[in-house]
Design a protein around this motif. Structure first.
Motif, PDB file in Angstrom:
ATOM      1  N   GLY A  70      50.530  -4.909 -53.930  1.00 43.16           N
ATOM      2  CA  GLY A  70      50.076  -5.591 -55.145  1.00 43.16           C
ATOM      3  C   GLY A  70      48.571  -5.726 -55.226  1.00 43.16           C
ATOM      4  N   LEU A  71      47.855  -4.833 -54.536  1.00 44.27           N
ATOM      5  CA  LEU A  71      46.398  -4.980 -54.466  1.00 44.27           C
ATOM      6  C   LEU A  71      45.662  -3.855 -55.184  1.00 44.27           C
ATOM      7  N   HIS A  72      46.409  -2.879 -55.751  1.00 40.64           N
ATOM      8  CA  HIS A  72      45.745  -1.650 -56.179  1.00 40.64           C
ATOM      9  C   HIS A  72      44.652  -1.874 -57.204  1.00 40.64           C
ATOM     10  N   SER A  73      44.803  -2.893 -58.071  1.00 39.95           N
ATOM     11  CA  SER A  73      43.782  -3.087 -59.101  1.00 39.95           C
ATOM     12  C   SER A  73      42.509  -3.688 -58.520  1.00 39.95           C
ATOM     13  N   ARG A  74      42.580  -4.193 -57.287  1.00 39.39           N
ATOM     14  CA  ARG A  74      41.397  -4.825 -56.694  1.00 39.39           C
ATOM     15  C   ARG A  74      40.728  -3.938 -55.657  1.00 39.39           C
ATOM     16  N   ILE A  75      41.289  -2.741 -55.472  1.00 34.56           N
ATOM     17  CA  ILE A  75      40.780  -1.837 -54.438  1.00 34.56           C
ATOM     18  C   ILE A  75      39.863  -0.791 -55.055  1.00 34.56           C
ATOM     19  N   SER A 124      40.647  17.259 -39.319  1.00 36.71           N
ATOM     20  CA  SER A 124      41.469  16.044 -39.237  1.00 36.71           C
ATOM     21  C   SER A 124      40.926  14.963 -40.145  1.00 36.71           C
ATOM     22  N   TYR A 125      41.842  14.152 -40.616  1.00 36.99           N
ATOM     23  CA  TYR A 125      41.496  13.036 -41.496  1.00 36.99           C
ATOM     24  C   TYR A 125      41.987  11.748 -40.861  1.00 36.99           C
ATOM     25  N   VAL A 126      41.223  10.687 -41.072  1.00 34.45           N
ATOM     26  CA  VAL A 126      41.628   9.409 -40.501  1.00 34.45           C
ATOM     27  C   VAL A 126      41.416   8.295 -41.518  1.00 34.45           C
ATOM     28  N   PHE A 127      42.080   7.186 -41.246  1.00 32.69           N
ATOM     29  CA  PHE A 127      41.773   5.973 -42.015  1.00 32.69           C
ATOM     30  C   PHE A 127      41.930   4.790 -41.085  1.00 32.69           C
ATOM     31  N   GLU A 128      41.246   3.737 -41.414  1.00 30.71           N
ATOM     32  CA  GLU A 128      41.372   2.509 -40.635  1.00 30.71           C
ATOM     33  C   GLU A 128      41.216   1.335 -41.598  1.00 30.71           C
ATOM     34  N   LEU A 129      42.163   0.401 -41.545  1.00 31.50           N
ATOM     35  CA  LEU A 129      42.145  -0.732 -42.469  1.00 31.50           C
ATOM     36  C   LEU A 129      42.338  -2.032 -41.700  1.00 31.50           C
ATOM     37  N   ASP A 130      41.629  -3.051 -42.125  1.00 30.71           N
ATOM     38  CA  ASP A 130      41.803  -4.381 -41.547  1.00 30.71           C
ATOM     39  C   ASP A 130      43.058  -4.994 -42.168  1.00 30.71           C
ATOM     40  N   LEU A 131      44.150  -4.898 -41.436  1.00 36.39           N
ATOM     41  CA  LEU A 131      45.438  -5.299 -42.002  1.00 36.39           C
ATOM     42  C   LEU A 131      45.489  -6.806 -42.266  1.00 36.39           C
ATOM     43  N   LEU A 139      46.728  -8.242 -45.750  1.00 37.99           N
ATOM     44  CA  LEU A 139      47.932  -9.076 -45.876  1.00 37.99           C
ATOM     45  C   LEU A 139      47.568 -10.531 -46.147  1.00 37.99           C
ATOM     46  N   GLY A 140      46.317 -10.884 -45.872  1.00 40.35           N
ATOM     47  CA  GLY A 140      45.887 -12.259 -46.110  1.00 40.35           C
ATOM     48  C   GLY A 140      45.472 -12.489 -47.551  1.00 40.35           C
ATOM     49  N   ALA A 141      45.250 -11.387 -48.293  1.00 36.98           N
ATOM     50  CA  ALA A 141      44.801 -11.546 -49.676  1.00 36.98           C
ATOM     51  C   ALA A 141      45.907 -12.173 -50.513  1.00 36.98           C
ATOM     52  N   SER A 142      45.531 -13.154 -51.315  1.00 40.19           N
ATOM     53  CA  SER A 142      46.565 -13.793 -52.143  1.00 40.19           C
ATOM     54  C   SER A 142      46.896 -12.867 -53.312  1.00 40.19           C
ATOM     55  N   VAL A 143      48.173 -12.743 -53.546  1.00 44.19           N
ATOM     56  CA  VAL A 143      48.633 -11.802 -54.567  1.00 44.19           C
ATOM     57  C   VAL A 143      49.341 -12.583 -55.668  1.00 44.19           C
ATOM     58  N   GLU A 144      48.989 -12.269 -56.909  1.00 42.51           N
ATOM     59  CA  GLU A 144      49.645 -12.920 -58.057  1.00 42.51           C
ATOM     60  C   GLU A 144      51.134 -12.579 -58.052  1.00 42.51           C
ATOM     61  N   PRO A 145      51.967 -13.558 -58.354  1.00 43.05           N
ATOM     62  CA  PRO A 145      53.392 -13.228 -58.411  1.00 43.05           C
ATOM     63  C   PRO A 145      53.674 -12.260 -59.559  1.00 43.05           C
ATOM     64  N   THR A 146      54.731 -11.467 -59.379  1.00 39.57           N
ATOM     65  CA  THR A 146      55.088 -10.498 -60.414  1.00 39.57           C
ATOM     66  C   THR A 146      55.564 -11.216 -61.673  1.00 39.57           C
ATOM     67  N   VAL A 147      55.009 -10.837 -62.835  1.00 34.99           N
ATOM     68  CA  VAL A 147      55.485 -11.381 -64.120  1.00 34.99           C
ATOM     69  C   VAL A 147      55.982 -10.206 -64.958  1.00 34.99           C
ATOM     70  N   TYR A 148      57.161 -10.379 -65.505  1.00 36.61           N
ATOM     71  CA  TYR A 148      57.784  -9.302 -66.272  1.00 36.61           C
ATOM     72  C   TYR A 148      57.003  -9.015 -67.555  1.00 36.61           C
TER      73      TYR A 148
END
Ligand SMILES: [Zn+2]
Lengths: 809, 344
Positions: A642-647, A691-698, A702-711
């Motif tokens: 649920g973070l794609h719009s903030r990335i 080779s390709y790599v990625f590294e993310l601070d999980l 996971l600590g980011a607050s995510v808005e609840p889904t609204v229909y």
């Protein structure tokens, strides 16, 4: 601890097999790791009497013997051992006998002489070479002259015995000796216990006339006792004693040394025999060694001592390293006649530092380290003295010359019947508890349901009620404890939101085709921080363990990428070149040079990909992994969270990475990771393919607050889609265009998606064309053409103004 | 007139039946039913008929039209079907060719084992507790009844960073930390999985880094018999309903009484084989009643509260479950190894 089954019979009646005994001991708390039969499959070995022994006519090294096996006529045996001689009693493997390794003895002819059997050495009978007494190490074994001709040789050699190897936990050092094991076995089997009866006839002389004892290190050596035994004749010890030592893994030497070892095994009390006449004085002084002091130990090695080592001296020079090893000069030799027998209590910690520093571990030192029963020192000394009188012709001088306190008070522990039963979940009767304590030979008083137990000094592990609960429980039998189910309140369990989300991330990653890897946290200092993506990471200190096993495993990592590249390399070297892996593990950051508090620990999600991505060979499809394959995986993840719009992804130069194909990943305005292609230079260094790599601070993700889904209501009015293709500077990021499109498109623009990118011949130098598909929609009404055209033109105008974009013709 | 109509009908039906393509049928339709077709022609002569005959002939003519139309339609659909079938026949594929591979990775076998164990205990009301991999001496040793100089510290030679900070040698410090957070009030019901580190040389059975998963229950009236119940449930779920368990007294500094749990061998059922070293039993985990010192140090009244703890090695369990012979495989991550645990 190696326990001879036959020896144990001296102390406890054993009406069960060695295997059954082992099972019972194991079930009661001491794991019997191995039950070894000393027999090793031997049959048909008897006592033979060598009647005649002559040189073989055709072979220098062979003898032809006539051996009486207690049968009608003696048999002829050809023997190659140098020590065979007429008159000896020897173990003979008869024709038809089997020796260890299923070696069958057959009639043979050796250089023309018939040989009907084989005279055996101990190694041929399965005894380990290092345990064979020196005088028999290169020849046959010679048995006592009273051995009965024709009888089974195995029982003479104790090869009908079984040895139980005990795996002792640190609390059960009491079973590092036969008596301790006997106490345990008697309790388990509920049998009588027979302790050795020790009677010493002393001479008229007083030991104190021969030696004085002083201890200058009371804390290291609370008690030291010395006995004097005169008129010793050094000779082999009796065969039964040798057999028991061999069964316990100790090589027989001579009667005096064997007796000290025998009593060590029996009582757990290390003893040392000095040659009194070679001591160099009439004085024993125990003290710390001086720094740099030297002595030659029994093994003829020169030892450098230090101030944390305890030594026995003759008042001037060290004659033994306390509890570890005696000195060469005062060693008992074949001509020794007077022995000074040391029976002392040394503190384990002191013995340990010497044995560690000198690299000497012995049966004695390991017992001191684990703790011996101080109240048994006396008994052991007298036992040894009496054996020396009996088997070495010694005369024991009166008394023990001693320094320090010999006896320590015994401890007390209390427990109630209720406590026993509530902790175990049992209903054991008071009478049963008393019975078990008696079997353990603990003295106790009962007050109501309270048991006050006097703990014998051999069991210092028992100090509190729970210890007594365990003693009662294990003798009662854990298999008799019922199975019950927890009565705790039925609160539901569950994963924390973080743990649940982390699992979701794993499942997603696996779903994209990546395999999960688990790699080592310790690595080299260089690799530990070879990849970074933020300033903060560069300002930390590396965390090294103080005694690494190797440089390769010396430093805690602050990035997972290097270990994942190691995995790619491992696979590459095995021709596995299409690999996609991810790992979720901790990384460590120290914010100070030398840690005073715990380092910061974060959880990273990292991945490494190389080779082909999608393959469909017979349809001729082969898609290589590139930046966008990896980016797509991450975009899917952000959507999942649920973070794609903030990335956002922003081009960045990072160490070890391709400068033009690397981006940092931002959550809002914070950098939370990176993605990119490994720098071709780094790639070569690591011996990898592209080779390709990625590294993310999980933790951040996971600590980011995510808005609840609204229909969102489904569209009730038609939407209008229009395309727009513009020509812009080649280096303008498409993401920037997209941002402006959305700003300019206003409320009506709901979606924009890039559907074409063209850079090529038909384009002006330094330009590219990008085409977007734009979707306009109003949830309240049907849009008019004019409105859409207005919005669309507004977008085009903004793109012209901001980026000098022109409409592609 | 009727005879002529009858003849036309038979002639048309025959042609329809013999037609071989749609175009031919179209021609038949036009020629017989069209405005200039023979039937229309015949009907044009109706005026000559008596008023009584007219309806009869008219009805007959319609009947013939219908018959021809329906014959045409059924022939058309018959021919169309044949065309479709012909087309589909050409489109047929070799269904035995391999499908397009879907990329699908999988969890590491150690994760699979840990999650299986976690899930089992979650259903029993446990939560999952986690803690730092770099620990203080206090939580790793002292709070677990292992004061400095304790002989059992020798059993776990550790990676120290400073005198007071080390890589945890067990996941038990999480137990100490969790109990502390409860401020002396139960119940505590946790499992704690994670990586631990010991100074061992890596070989087929040793690894300087490995996993542990431990469990802890603290409450009033928790008994050794309850531990037996929980472990039995665990053993049956993990290794099969027929498993029997056996508790043997053992020693761990942080529990008293301490036990080791064996399960009846899942390979031979207890008769003895190489996996169980011919004993019929396989050692699975260590456990015991939480030592009163450990409870007190974490702020629990050991007169009121009791508890049990157990701990096991996911590597060992995975090695037993899947027959893996070398612990290093878990950390080498050879893809041929990882791929084997798709359904783990
Ligand atoms: Zn088995």
């Amino acid at each position: 601890m190696l326990v001879s089954y036959n020896w144990l019979k001296d102390y406890v009646n054993l009406d069960l097999s060695a295997a059954e005994l082992a099972d019972k001991i194991t079930k009661s708390g001491i794991e019997v790791e191995i039950v070894e039969s000393l027999n090793k499959g031997i049959t048909g070995v008897v006592v033979g009497h060598v009647l005649e022994c002559v040189q073989h006519p055709n072979a220098d090294k062979l003898r032809v013997c006539k051996v009486d096996l207690g049968e009608e006529a003696p048999v002829q045996i050809v023997c190659g051992a140098p020590n065979v001689a007429a008159g000896q009693k020897v173990p003979v493997a008869k024709v038809g006998a089997v020796l260890p390794g299923n070696f069958k003895i057959k009639k043979a002819k050796l250089r023309g002489e018939a040989s009907n059997g084989m005279i055996c050495s101990l190694t041929e009978l399965g005894v380990e070479g290092k345990l064979v007494p020196k005088e028999y190490s290169s020849g046959i074994f010679v048995m006592p002259s009273d051995a009965e001709i024709g009888s089974d040789a195995l029982s003479y050699l104790n090869l009908d015995d079984y040895v139980l190897e005990l795996g002792l936990t640190p609390n059960r050092a009491d079973c590092l000796n036969m008596l301790g094991v006997a106490y345990e076995v008697a309790a388990i089997l509920n049998e009588e216990l027979r302790l050795p009866e020790v009677q010493v006839q002393t001479s008229g002389e007083k030991a104190s006339d021969y030696v004085s004892v002083t201890v200058d290190a009371k804390e290291d050596n609370p008690y030291y006792g010395a006995m004097i035994i005169k008129n010793i004749t050094i000779a082999p010890s009796p065969l039964w004693m040798q057999n028991r030592l061999v069964a316990a893994g100790i090589r027989p030497i001579n009667n005096v040394v064997d007796i000290t070892n025998y009593v060590l095994l029996e009582y757990g009390q290390p003893l040392h025999a000095f040659d009194y006449d070679r001591l160099g004085s009439k004085e024993i002084l125990v003290r710390r060694a001086k720094a740099g002091e030297e002595m030659v130990t029994l093994d003829d090695a020169k030892r450098k001592l230090g101030a944390n080592h305890l030594v026995i001296t003759n008042g001037k020079e060290p004659v033994a390293v306390a509890g570890v090893m005696g000195g060469a000069t005062s060693e008992v030799q074949d001509d020794t006649t007077t022995v000074l027998l040391e029976a002392a209590y040394f503190e384990g910690i002191r013995v340990r530092s010497a044995s560690k520093d000198l690299g000497l571990r012995s049966e004695a030192s390991s017992r001191y380290e684990k703790g011996i029963d101080r109240n048994r020192v006396y008994d052991a000394a007298y036992r040894a003295a009496s054996l020396m009188a009996q088997y070495a012709g010694g005369e024991v001088a009166q008394g023990i010359v001693e320094a320090g306190e010999r006896l320590v008070p015994e401890g007390k522990a209390e427990v109630t019947q209720t406590r026993i039963n509530t902790l175990l979940g049992t209903e054991i009767e008071g009478e049963q508890i008393s019975d078990i304590l008696k079997r353990l030979r603990f003295e106790f008083d009962v007050h109501g349901e309270n048991y006050i137990v006097t703990v014998p000094s051999r069991r210092p592990d028992i100090t509190i009620d729970a210890d007594l609960v365990e003693e009662v429980g294990r003798i009662y039998g854990y298999d008799r404890i019922p199975t019950t189910y927890l009565l705790t309140e039925g609160r539901p369990g569950g994963l924390s939101p973080y743990q649940a989300a982390r699992r979701k991330v794993m499942r997603y990653m696996e779903g994209t085709g990546l395999y999960q890897a688990v790699t080592y946290a310790l690595t080299t200092p260089e690799k530990s921080n070879a990849f970074t993506f933020s300033q903060e990471q560069e300002n930390v200190h590396s965390i090294k363990v103080s005694h690494p096993m190797s440089e390769e495993r010396s430093t805690l990592r602050s990035t997972l990428v290097p270990q994942l590249l190691e995995v790619l390399k491992h696979n590459h070297h095995r021709s596995i070149d299409d690999v996609g892996i991810f790992e979720i593990s901790s990384v460590f950051f120290a914010h100070e040079q030398s840690l005073s508090v715990l380092p910061e620990e974060k959880t990273y999600l990292s991945g490494a990909l190389t080779g082909l991505w999608s393959i469909h060979p017979w349809q001729g499809e082969k898609k290589k992994i590139d930046f966008f394959v990896v980016k797509g995986i991450l975009e899917g993840l952000f959507e999942e969270l649920g973070l794609h719009s903030r990335i956002s992804f922003e081009s960045e130069s990072l160490p070890g990475m391709h400068p033009g194909r690397t981006a940092v990943v931002k959550l809002d305005s914070i950098v939370v990771g990176f993605i990119g292609q490994i720098h071709p230079g780094t790639q070569k260094e690591w011996d990898l393919n592209e080779s390709y790599v990625f590294e993310l601070d999980l933790d951040q993700l996971l600590g980011a607050s995510v808005e609840p889904t609204v229909y969102q209501t489904l569209p009730r009015f038609p939407s209008i889609t229009r395309d727009i293709a513009v020509v812009v500077d080649q280096n303008l990021p498409a993401g920037d265009l997209n941002t402006v499109i959305h700003e300019a498109g206003g409320e009506l623009l709901k979606e924009s998606s890039l559907f074409d990118l063209y850079e090529g011949e038909r384009m002006e130098e330094g330009k590219k064309s990008l085409a977007f598909s734009l979707k306009y929609y109003d949830p309240e009404r049907t849009l008019t053409d004019e409105e859409v055209t207005k919005a669309h033109e507004n977008i085009l105008r903004s793109l012209e103004e901001r980026f000098g974009a022109s409409l592609r013709k | 007139m009727q005879d002529r109509l009858q003849a036309l009908k038979e002639e048309a039906l025959l042609k329809i039946q013999q037609a071989s393509d749609l175009k031919e049928l179209q021609d038949i339709k036009v020629s017989y039913l069209g405005k200039r077709g023979p039937i229309t022609e015949v009907l044009k002569g109706m005026g000559k008929l008596s008023p009584e005959e007219r309806p009869v002939v008219g009805a007959y003519a319609n009947e013939i039209r219908d018959a021809i139309t329906s014959a045409l339609e059924s022939k058309i659909s018959e021919l169309e079907q044949a065309v479709i079938e012909e087309k589909l026949k050409k489109e047929s594929i070799d269904v035995t060719l391999p499908g397009r591979p879907v990329r699908k990775g999988n969890a590491h076998p150690l994760t699979a084992v840990i999650e299986e164990i976690e899930d089992l205990f979650l259903t029993m009301g446990f939560t999952v507790a986690e803690g730092p991999e770099v620990e203080t001496d206090y939580y790793n040793f002292e709070a677990l009844n292992l004061p400095k100089g304790h002989p059992a510290r020798d059993m776990q030679d550790s990676f120290f960073i400073t005198e007071d900070i080390l890589l945890r040698t067990q996941t038990s410090p999480v137990q100490a930390r969790t109990m502390e957070k409860h401020h002396g009030r139960g119940p505590v019901k946790i499992v704690s999985p994670g990586k631990v580190y010991r100074r061992d040389d890596d070989d087929a059975t040793h690894s300087h880094q490995f996993m542990q998963i431990e469990g802890l229950v603290v409450d009033e009236n928790v008994r050794l018999s309850d531990l037996k119940g929980v472990l039995e449930t665990f053993a049956k779920k993990m290794f099969g309903e027929e498993r029997k368990i056996r508790l043997r007294p053992s020693f761990f500094p942080f529990t008293e009484p301490s036990v080791e749990m064996d399960i009846s061998c899942f390979k031979c059922g207890g008769k003895g084989c190489s996996i169980c070293k011919h004993t019929g039993w396989i050692e699975i985990l260590g456990a015991g009643m939480v030592h009163p010192n450990v409870l007190e140090m974490a702020g629990f009244d050991s007169k009121k509260y009791t508890g049990f703890a157990f701990g096991m090695g996911p590597e060992r369990i995975a090695m037993l479950k899947y027959g893996i012979d070398d612990i290093r495989h878990f950390y080498t991550n050879d893809l041929r190894f990882l791929k084997q645990f798709k359904k783990a």
